[in-house]
Design an enzyme around this catalytic site. Structure first.
Site, PDB file in Angstrom:
ATOM      1  N   GLY D 147       0.822  -1.202   0.000  1.00 14.64           N
ATOM      2  CA  GLY D 147       0.000   0.000   0.000  1.00 14.64           C
ATOM      3  C   GLY D 147       0.857   1.252   0.000  1.00 14.64           C
ATOM      4  O   GLY D 147       2.062   1.214   0.278  1.00 14.64           O
ATOM      5  N   CYS D 148       0.238   2.372  -0.318  1.00 15.15           N
ATOM      6  CA  CYS D 148       0.995   3.621  -0.432  1.00 15.15           C
ATOM      7  C   CYS D 148       1.551   4.052   0.919  1.00 15.15           C
ATOM      8  O   CYS D 148       2.758   4.314   1.051  1.00 15.15           O
ATOM      9  CB  CYS D 148       0.136   4.712  -1.045  1.00 15.15           C
ATOM     10  SG  CYS D 148      -1.484   4.945  -0.274  1.00 15.15           S
ATOM     11  N   TYR D 149       0.694   4.117   1.941  1.00 14.92           N
ATOM     12  CA  TYR D 149       1.191   4.512   3.257  1.00 14.92           C
ATOM     13  C   TYR D 149       2.226   3.523   3.790  1.00 14.92           C
ATOM     14  O   TYR D 149       3.281   3.936   4.292  1.00 14.92           O
ATOM     15  CB  TYR D 149       0.036   4.624   4.253  1.00 14.92           C
ATOM     16  CG  TYR D 149      -0.854   5.827   4.074  1.00 14.92           C
ATOM     17  CD1 TYR D 149      -0.344   7.122   4.175  1.00 14.92           C
ATOM     18  CD2 TYR D 149      -2.224   5.696   3.859  1.00 14.92           C
ATOM     19  CE1 TYR D 149      -1.172   8.243   4.046  1.00 14.92           C
ATOM     20  CE2 TYR D 149      -3.053   6.800   3.743  1.00 14.92           C
ATOM     21  CZ  TYR D 149      -2.536   8.075   3.837  1.00 14.92           C
ATOM     22  OH  TYR D 149      -3.342   9.164   3.719  1.00 14.92           O
TER      23      TYR D 149
END
Lengths: 344, 344, 344, 344
Positions: D147-149
């Site tokens: 995921g991005c985070y």
């Protein structure tokens, strides 16, 4: 190819670096800066954190001998002095400033309030509007890369002007640009709080790109009269839209006009003409070399509205300069330039 | 005064609430919403967190008896139906939609693609361009509050058109608006990622504000011909700039034109005409009822450029509606409207 | 009341002018600027185009005799010198800089790198955190108006710190601010192209607001240890959010915490505490004096997250200063401050 | 290589297309969309105006036989169903959704509120955090792209966690993202007028990326306890900054920490660790695959602040997926990814 960029620390210079860094035919990139020579480029631009490029002092003799292409990404008034020192060598000089664009030294001084380049240099300079001046560019040794606004305006007006379909006495151009057009200097206007959530008009009837546009319109139709040209500042970083109002000499349908434009640009991969009723926005060309065009013919008024968008730092500056470089070096004009626009 | 706002959950309604909440002559504010009646306004708008206002269902009979002013902040097509039910009571009806602005039902249907209001209602409706229609507004019972673009365009064009100084066959208006003009509905165009760092043109030659502008220009000069009118979306929330291109019948200097404008608006505190060479930006009128005007006379082309800016939700909608309310209620037109523009 | 604003050309000064211009108890506003005296304010700020206010030179003797309230909207280092010259007269001095906020001259010098105000002035200065220091403010003659970050942080932490519910050795504040907090000076960071579409951290562990926050936390709990405090720049003009991470000494439910906060602020109309699960955004308080608070209790970690938002130029500067003015003048603290937040 | 992109009309899909279009080892790109099959991609995305790509219907048997790499750029809940149909063929499946990232089906359901993928698929899935899982990725047939985070958080925390230098019970991550993270769907939160000039916190303690981060932290240190994780929406389109607060088990100087990080990432060209006192902003990595890291050691509190920035659509999604593709295909991981960040 061995490349030099003079004025590497401005927006035009850093954008050239970005493009040439991944250009398949470029062997070396040499960055020059009179004010910051000796510094690493990443000390100035933190996004270039891993590039170990040192800014060099100018050595015009060495540059003339070694470099295939020299880009001048310097402010108006500098290129007129540097070009004679750099021309006549191995490579091509491509100037991104306004110094070499106007044939008339008097016009230059009137609009730029500076001393003009020598007539000799001006005579050798070829106007680098890639789509309309390809042959001359291919054999040029000095290229005057067009201004950002003129690029959008002239690609938009080209087909109807070249075919002498438009009334050359009634051309109105309402242009809008992102803030990067103002360069990297900090001042009241570029301050975030004065620009965000704000829309501004500036240099009304006084922008130095006016004579450049008129000169090329005059090449297409010598009856061209002074144009009305307004420039606005949009609260965004990149992008130009020119909305142009033209009166046609003869009645043409929108479909005929779209066809005229698509035919005119069918061999020009960086100009994308939209179908009837479809208009581009600046985001459609973000970080790319495209110029997108939309057309509207108003039956109520008989006026044609032409919309042209570019990325001012790309087709309006650096990527058009690389396109011109490609043309002079005998390689495909799209080499290193087939970026898909960044979205969203 | 007891006030009603129908359509209180749209941008126009919530802005009216903001203004009337601090208006010294307003006693009660009643909010109506057909779709969300029974809810507290702060459940819809979190910035109104401490306001205990419940959205009510419409009861037109009670409203006619009790309310001094009823604002219709509803979409086109609603006011034409509601106005007959609300008119003829104690109060004044002020409609912020386009339903009551056009004298001609045929024009309305042609541009709005909806059934028009009845001719009877249209005859009673007074066009609420406060600066140019003050007397009629003062005695009106139904007011058609002007559109956002027409407000900027008409205040900008008024002095030269009223004095018949401009060629009425050659008017070009290049208008730009912030995104709030599109209302609170979420769609592809209002999505942040499609609007920020983007500049867009829309409804070219097809905006429904065109006949409204032409109607008032025709009031000033019956020889007015169809105008060219383009609308653009600026990546900001509030603000409109109209850049207008006009040809004068006679040669006038910029100083004479500035003087003409300053004289025309000298008794109108919300219109501020800039001196020669000075142009307003939209931020100059942010969250205020001002319309600021700048002028440029181009000696090269003989064309006049007129720049007018407003806050589209204020002078272009809610605050002009309150100005009209003040006029109908016999109080000073500036009451509750002397906001200093919010800066920065 | 007769008011003076020193430093009227900064963001704090111009915001004070906006608020006081419509304040019902204000009779005259006098603007002072050492660098631009003699100029009209509208020559500096085009949004004030119709205000005929001339910037005056300081005359401290006259000011002490005539003015009821003198606001110092000057940079750090100026107020420490001016306050002794202005105090002791008829009026109250309200300083918006950091010069008078820290009790300890040593701390001031350590964080501000400047010479401190005299101990005598510091002793007379009352910290103007309106909601937590109301009584002292009401009788004060010199008020140190809180900094923007401390206002958000302290209103957010007040209830749990005052009740000694939070571990005073483990307070982490992650704060975010719009660009107007950097003031009107143009530089690399405030340049639009470096701020729009960008998010930046700055002054990590080094912001001069740290000792101001710690001092007040220490007033609530003398066992307070150094805090962790980070500041970020958001690509917007106005607004602060402080996201705060706290460990509680005892287990409390979210409902108990919301109740604690709502009780603590029930007599404070400018603090709005959200219900469980509801969080404010900065837009909710835009151009208003509100501080909105949201709370989250994480059962997985046992940590409490406190979110506080303000408009940094309003509750974080000008409108809190006016609130303090109201308190010193014996009028209702909400006078002239009941603005509905501007939305959208 | 022959490539397939399923879910080609989302932000992740269109960004993959942009990258693969200029990837030197890619021969064909096949776009799939269940909802819009049969349409040309340029009918959906006007910036792709000259690309003649038709969206195809899924044919999993053909895809398994023909494609070297299949990217799933589909929402959570889709990949868990599609992966078994696509796995076991010629190519590698790279999933950009959250469906295959968590080892525990129960955790998936608890956070995603959906049915999990089969245990068999989960067992085969390799977590594609390129810098920390390179070997496993090189031989994987199914990759769960991070995921991005988590990408920003884990690259930032990796060195101190891997070396067990950080207290695993006291990790606080305050994360900020641009709006593109919310995807292309239009809603109240993505409406321009609710996002521009606004800063928002959302999903406090409830973001579905929390268990993904904790799982990898647990791989480094099995004593990892639940983390505190807050997510905020920044008024920009692209970019993530994670500001992380960590307590060290032993005293280390900032210089030692910088050295630790630079050593940890010295063979990882996409991670750039800044020198002491230097912090990245999101613009530094815009439209690139870089993750830039800055560190601050606060002697007053003993806490370490770690700052990591990425472009959420690039290193946080599409370009990391291409990096993983490169690793699985035995080519240099930087192939087609050496973009210079776009600036300004």
């Amino acid at each position: 190819m061995d490349i030099g960029i003079i004025g590497a620390t401005g927006y035009g210079g850093v954008e050239l670096f970005r493009l040439l860094y991944n250009h398949p035919e470029v062997k070396t990139i040499n960055l020059y800066s009179s004010s910051q020579s000796g510094e690493f480029i990443q000390e100035i631009y933190s996004h270039l954190n891993n590039e170990e490029y040192v800014l060099k002092d100018l050595d015009t003799e060495v540059m003339k001998q070694q470099l295939d292409v020299i880009f001048l990404a310097t402010p108006a008034g500098v290129s007129s002095e540097l070009t004679p020192q750099l021309a006549g060598g191995k490579g091509v000089v491509i100037d991104l400033s306004g110094d070499l664009r106007l044939n008339s030294p008097e016009e230059y001084t009137a609009w730029y309030k500076k001393a003009p380049a020598s007539e000799e240099v001006l005579k050798q300079s070829v106007y680098g509007l890639s789509e309309w001046n390809k042959e001359a560019i291919q054999s040029a040794k000095i290229i005057a890369n067009p201004g950002c606004y003129p690029t959008a305006a002239l690609i938009g007006l080209g087909p109807v002007m070249h075919e002498r379909l438009a009334d050359p006495s009634r051309i109105i151009i309402d242009a809008k640009s992102g803030v990067s057009g103002a360069g990297k200097n900090s001042n009241h206007v570029t301050h975030f709080a004065n620009t965000q959530e704000n829309f501004r008009i500036y240099k009304v009837n006084q922008h130095q790109h006016i004579p450049e546009i008129e000169q090329q319109l005059g090449n297409w139709n010598e009856e061209t009269e002074p144009i009305t040209f307004s420039t606005h500042l949009v609260p965004m970083t990149r992008g130009i839209m020119a909305t142009m109002y033209v009166e046609l000499n003869n009645v043409l349908s929108l479909e005929e006009l779209v066809d005229l434009y698509q035919t005119a640009y069918k061999d020009h991969p960086f100009v994308r003409v939209r179908g009837a009723g479809d208009f581009p926005c600046t985001r459609d060309v973000y970080a790319s070399n495209y110029c997108d065009i939309g057309l509207a013919m108003d039956e109520r008024t008989g006026r044609l509205t032409i919309v042209a968008v570019i990325d001012n730092l790309m087709k309006g500056a650096a990527s058009q300069a690389v396109q011109n470089m490609n043309l002079t070096q005998g390689i495909d004009e799209t080499t290193g330039l087939m970026h898909v626009p960044v979205y969203p």
